[in-house]
Design a protein around this motif. Structure first.
Motif, PDB file in Angstrom:
ATOM      1  N   ALA A  72       0.846  -1.207   0.000  1.00  0.00           N
ATOM      2  CA  ALA A  72       0.000   0.000   0.000  1.00  0.00           C
ATOM      3  C   ALA A  72       0.874   1.247   0.000  1.00  0.00           C
ATOM      4  N   ASN A  73       1.938   1.222   0.797  1.00  0.00           N
ATOM      5  CA  ASN A  73       2.839   2.384   0.869  1.00  0.00           C
ATOM      6  C   ASN A  73       3.422   2.683  -0.522  1.00  0.00           C
ATOM      7  N   GLN A  74       3.856   1.630  -1.223  1.00  0.00           N
ATOM      8  CA  GLN A  74       4.430   1.810  -2.559  1.00  0.00           C
ATOM      9  C   GLN A  74       3.396   2.406  -3.523  1.00  0.00           C
ATOM     10  N   VAL A 112       2.003  15.529   1.902  1.00  0.00           N
ATOM     11  CA  VAL A 112       0.986  14.528   2.269  1.00  0.00           C
ATOM     12  C   VAL A 112       1.534  13.629   3.365  1.00  0.00           C
ATOM     13  N   ALA A 113       0.779  13.571   4.482  1.00  0.00           N
ATOM     14  CA  ALA A 113       1.135  12.637   5.568  1.00  0.00           C
ATOM     15  C   ALA A 113       0.166  11.465   5.445  1.00  0.00           C
ATOM     16  N   ILE A 114       0.709  10.239   5.516  1.00  0.00           N
ATOM     17  CA  ILE A 114      -0.176   9.103   5.207  1.00  0.00           C
ATOM     18  C   ILE A 114       0.103   7.868   6.066  1.00  0.00           C
ATOM     19  N   ASP A 115      -0.970   7.237   6.472  1.00  0.00           N
ATOM     20  CA  ASP A 115      -0.908   5.890   7.035  1.00  0.00           C
ATOM     21  C   ASP A 115      -1.458   4.991   5.939  1.00  0.00           C
ATOM     22  N   PRO A 116      -0.579   4.371   5.155  1.00  0.00           N
ATOM     23  CA  PRO A 116      -1.064   3.687   3.956  1.00  0.00           C
ATOM     24  C   PRO A 116      -2.001   2.522   4.240  1.00  0.00           C
ATOM     25  N   LEU A 117      -1.764   1.854   5.363  1.00  0.00           N
ATOM     26  CA  LEU A 117      -2.680   0.777   5.740  1.00  0.00           C
ATOM     27  C   LEU A 117      -2.877   0.795   7.250  1.00  0.00           C
ATOM     28  N   ASP A 118      -4.071   1.202   7.647  1.00  0.00           N
ATOM     29  CA  ASP A 118      -4.366   1.311   9.078  1.00  0.00           C
ATOM     30  C   ASP A 118      -5.121   0.074   9.536  1.00  0.00           C
TER      31      ASP A 118
END
Ligand code: AHG
Ligand code: MN
Ligand code: MN
Length: 352
Positions: A72-74, A112-118
């Motif tokens: 997800a991060n990628q 953009v700050a992101i939690d790609p998979l919470d």
């Protein structure tokens, strides 16, 4: 039945709500929507794609990364790279911030700050998970981005949102003019407006907290849990306890039904577990725009001063009356001055 409005049509319609040059936010949200569709496919078929389970690596938080965390991060970082609007990504899965210096991004203004998979602990057991994102604008006009442009308070967010990969996949976001929810219609591959102008009920009957950590909760939290469990017909108590273990799913349920989610200080996480930049701030922006409240038990989440990328905070978030009640308990039983010194003392001894 009227043809549903797609996310793209809605963003263009609302473009005038967004300051700065037209189209910038549209392209950013489009890029996030593209990655969300790709991740959604992977979440739905993870068992068939051999991307369940641990990746065998740890992130900066010392948490074991799941293969889907990394995937997800990628996907989100490459979608943001290709979109050309984003210059910096802060991700739960990257120790340091990611500087996007592709040709197409040389005039990019957004962080953009992101939690790609919470909620990744739920991946292998087929329970709802999510993605959380927060959008800021760089302060300097161009050149290298200084760290203080990244560590902006939650009140500086230009937009924030989440995707929930659940029984249906939804994208919910705000640009400060209310909250709107879009459901992914896989038959046409579009997010379509399904929940216009989302509002959280002013009170509710659901409390959401991991009671496994009860013994080390601040006294104020213990007293609030007791309050939720007392029989009182007039105030519809005892409340119902619901804890999914995915922050996005617990908060989304509370926006729809009313309720409170609490992740307080615990023995393992004296400063709280959830991260300010890419979990607490984005959902605090959403919840306030939907008429709710988000605090650390004492202070408005959006006013907290960030001092490092992966900083954590306790969080009390949800229906206004429920959070206010919990804050009263914290004030009476765990007055902040005592609490702060306790957390500071513990943090000095315990590595995050
Ligand atoms: P992530 O998977 O991004 O690390 O987030 C997990 C978080 C949050 O989603 C959830 O509310 C919380 O961890 C659950 O923590 P506990 O298992 O300690 O209750
Ligand atoms: Mn998370
Ligand atoms: Mn995560």
């Amino acid at each position: 039945m009227a043809v549903a409005k797609t996310l793209g049509q809605f963003i263009i319609e609302k473009q005038s709500d967004f300051p700065y040059k037209k189209g910038e936010i549209s392209r950013l949200l489009r890029d996030l929507g593209i990655a969300a569709k790709i991740v959604n496919k992977a979440v739905n078929k993870a068992g068939l794609m051999g991307i369940l389970g641990e990746a065998g690596t740890q992130n900066v938080q010392g948490e074991n990364q799941k293969k889907l965390d990394i995937y997800a991060n990628q996907q989100f970082i490459s979608a943001l790279k290709n979109g050309g609007e984003c210059c910096i990504v802060v991700s739960e899965e990257n120790d340091d911030f990611v500087y996007i210096d592709s040709e197409i991004s040389k005039n990019a203004k957004y962080i953009v700050a992101i939690d790609p998979l919470d909620g990744s602990s739920n991946i292998d057991v087929n329970v709802s998970v999510g993605t959380v994102f927060s959008i800021y604008r760089r302060k300097s006009p161009a050149g290298k981005v200084a760290i203080d442009e990244i560590l902006q308070k939650g009140t500086e967010q230009l937009a924030s949102g989440y995707i929930i990969y659940g029984s249906s996949t939804m994208l919910v976001y705000t640009t400060g003019k209310g909250v709107n929810g879009f459901t992914l219609d896989t038959s046409i591959g579009e997010f379509c407006l399904s929940h216009p102008d989302m509002r959280i009920p002013v009170t509710g009957q659901v409390y959401s907290i991991n009671e496994g950590y009860y013994s080390h909760f601040p006294e104020g939290v213990k007293q609030y849990i007791k309050y939720c469990q007392v029989e009182d017909k007039d105030t519809y108590r005892p409340y119902t306890s619901r804890y999914i273990g995915s922050f996005v799913a617990d908060v989304h349920r509370n926006i729809i039904q009313g309720g409170i989610f609490i992740y307080p200080s615990t023995a393992q996480a004296p400063g709280g577990k959830l991260r300010l930049l890419y979990e607490c701030n984005p959902l605090a922006f959403i919840i306030e725009q939907a008429g709710g409240v988000a605090s650390d038990g004492y202070n408005r989440i959006l006013e907290l001063e960030p001092y490092e990328l992966h900083q954590r905070s306790p969080i009390f978030i949800g229906s206004r009356e429920m959070v206010k009640k919990a804050e009263e308990m914290m004030d009476s039983f765990s007055p902040q001055i005592k609490y702060v010194s306790m957390v500071k003392a513990k943090n000095i001894n315990i590595q995050p």
